[in-house]
Design a protein around this motif. Sequence first.
Motif, PDB file in Angstrom:
ATOM      1  N   ALA A  85       4.973  -7.586  -4.293  1.00  0.00           N
ATOM      2  CA  ALA A  85       5.673  -8.008  -3.082  1.00  0.00           C
ATOM      3  C   ALA A  85       5.670  -6.913  -2.024  1.00  0.00           C
ATOM      4  CB  ALA A  85       7.113  -8.375  -3.442  1.00  0.00           C
ATOM      5  N   LEU A  86       5.676  -5.665  -2.468  1.00  0.00           N
ATOM      6  CA  LEU A  86       5.714  -4.551  -1.510  1.00  0.00           C
ATOM      7  C   LEU A  86       4.325  -3.962  -1.231  1.00  0.00           C
ATOM      8  CD1 LEU A  86       8.880  -2.477  -2.506  1.00  0.00           C
ATOM      9  CD2 LEU A  86       8.572  -3.970  -0.523  1.00  0.00           C
ATOM     10  N   GLY A  87       3.286  -4.608  -1.799  1.00  0.00           N
ATOM     11  CA  GLY A  87       1.938  -4.031  -1.724  1.00  0.00           C
ATOM     12  C   GLY A  87       1.524  -3.608  -0.323  1.00  0.00           C
ATOM     13  N   ARG A  88       1.667  -4.503   0.633  1.00  0.00           N
ATOM     14  CA  ARG A  88       1.254  -4.219   2.011  1.00  0.00           C
ATOM     15  C   ARG A  88       2.038  -3.032   2.590  1.00  0.00           C
ATOM     16  NH1 ARG A  88      -1.158  -7.429   5.709  1.00  0.00           N
ATOM     17  NH2 ARG A  88      -1.179  -9.087   4.167  1.00  0.00           N
ATOM     18  N   TYR A  89       3.311  -2.967   2.217  1.00  0.00           N
ATOM     19  CA  TYR A  89       4.163  -1.896   2.771  1.00  0.00           C
ATOM     20  C   TYR A  89       3.914  -0.571   2.063  1.00  0.00           C
ATOM     21  CZ  TYR A  89       5.761  -6.142   4.674  1.00  0.00           C
ATOM     22  OH  TYR A  89       5.738  -7.346   5.305  1.00  0.00           O
ATOM     23  N   ARG A  90       3.560  -0.654   0.787  1.00  0.00           N
ATOM     24  CA  ARG A  90       3.184   0.564   0.060  1.00  0.00           C
ATOM     25  C   ARG A  90       1.913   1.152   0.683  1.00  0.00           C
ATOM     26  NH1 ARG A  90       7.637   2.319  -1.873  1.00  0.00           N
ATOM     27  NH2 ARG A  90       8.557   1.041  -3.497  1.00  0.00           N
ATOM     28  N   LEU A  91       1.022   0.256   1.086  1.00  0.00           N
ATOM     29  CA  LEU A  91      -0.229   0.704   1.705  1.00  0.00           C
ATOM     30  C   LEU A  91       0.074   1.386   3.050  1.00  0.00           C
ATOM     31  CD1 LEU A  91      -3.312   0.769   1.567  1.00  0.00           C
ATOM     32  CD2 LEU A  91      -3.354  -1.526   2.550  1.00  0.00           C
ATOM     33  N   LEU A  92       0.953   0.769   3.822  1.00  0.00           N
ATOM     34  CA  LEU A  92       1.342   1.364   5.116  1.00  0.00           C
ATOM     35  C   LEU A  92       2.027   2.711   4.901  1.00  0.00           C
ATOM     36  CD1 LEU A  92       2.826  -1.544   7.273  1.00  0.00           C
ATOM     37  CD2 LEU A  92       0.909  -0.041   7.861  1.00  0.00           C
ATOM     38  N   GLU A  93       2.882   2.741   3.894  1.00  0.00           N
ATOM     39  CA  GLU A  93       3.605   3.978   3.563  1.00  0.00           C
ATOM     40  C   GLU A  93       2.602   5.090   3.235  1.00  0.00           C
ATOM     41  OE1 GLU A  93       5.563   3.747  -0.317  1.00  0.00           O
ATOM     42  OE2 GLU A  93       7.346   4.641   0.552  1.00  0.00           O
ATOM     43  N   MET A  94       1.593   4.727   2.450  1.00  0.00           N
ATOM     44  CA  MET A  94       0.574   5.693   2.052  1.00  0.00           C
ATOM     45  C   MET A  94      -0.241   6.155   3.254  1.00  0.00           C
ATOM     46  SD  MET A  94      -0.722   7.379  -0.366  1.00  0.00           S
ATOM     47  CE  MET A  94      -0.221   6.654  -1.914  1.00  0.00           C
ATOM     48  N   MET A  95      -0.619   5.214   4.117  1.00  0.00           N
ATOM     49  CA  MET A  95      -1.426   5.596   5.280  1.00  0.00           C
ATOM     50  C   MET A  95      -0.618   6.460   6.245  1.00  0.00           C
ATOM     51  SD  MET A  95      -3.985   2.522   6.181  1.00  0.00           S
ATOM     52  CE  MET A  95      -2.818   1.188   6.286  1.00  0.00           C
TER      53      MET A  95
END
Length: 195
Positions: A85-95
């Motif tokens: 569920a948080l995948g997209r936001y984890r990606l943004l967090e990482m970037m």
Amino acid sequence: MILFYSPGACSLADHIALHEAGLDFDRIRVDLKTRTTETGQDYLTVSPKGYVPALQLDDGAVLTENIAILSWISDQSAGMIPPGALGRYRLLEMMAFISTEIHKGFKPYFTPGTSDEAKAAAGETISKRLGFLAERMDGLFLFGETFTVADAYLFVMLRWAARVGVSIPEPLPAWFERVKPRPSVKLALEHEGLT
Ligand SMILES: N[C@@H](CCC(=O)N[C@@H](CS)C(=O)NCC(=O)O)C(=O)O
């Protein structure tokens, strides 16, 4: 679609990601000193910010900023977003971490006149922040088995780190060697004349 890039610059991450997503695109090299493209165009008419990357979409709209461009690319292809569920936001967090805490940390190395002491201090900070990623790396990539645009960004950061002599914590050197032969990476390096 056209990627405006400079060889080996952070735009290499977008270049790799475009290949990884299997998208059809042209690329135009930008001379960052003169802000002129290889076709003789004033680059400021493409991106008034003057820096790379910029991605001109087929309808003429121009996207800038690595995080925005990489996010757009990962939305174009199934399977490039971390699961959950948080995948997209984890990606943004990482970037965001890579962009603001690592990428920008290299500034002293690219700013003429910076003292060796300032560079060494920057290098220590970069190495510490790479250490954070090294510790959370479990599985093949930053997000387990899914190669994401954040991996493409990290690849470029490690390439820079190796070039300027920043210490790269384990297991990132092995990770770098594993990512290097990916077809998307090989192609982007070849297209940028970096092999
Ligand atoms: N905030 C921008 C920074 C991009 C950036 O730092 N671009 C560098 C190359 S890696 C550049 O074009 N520098 C030339 C300049 O600023 O004049 C982003 O994340 O896209």
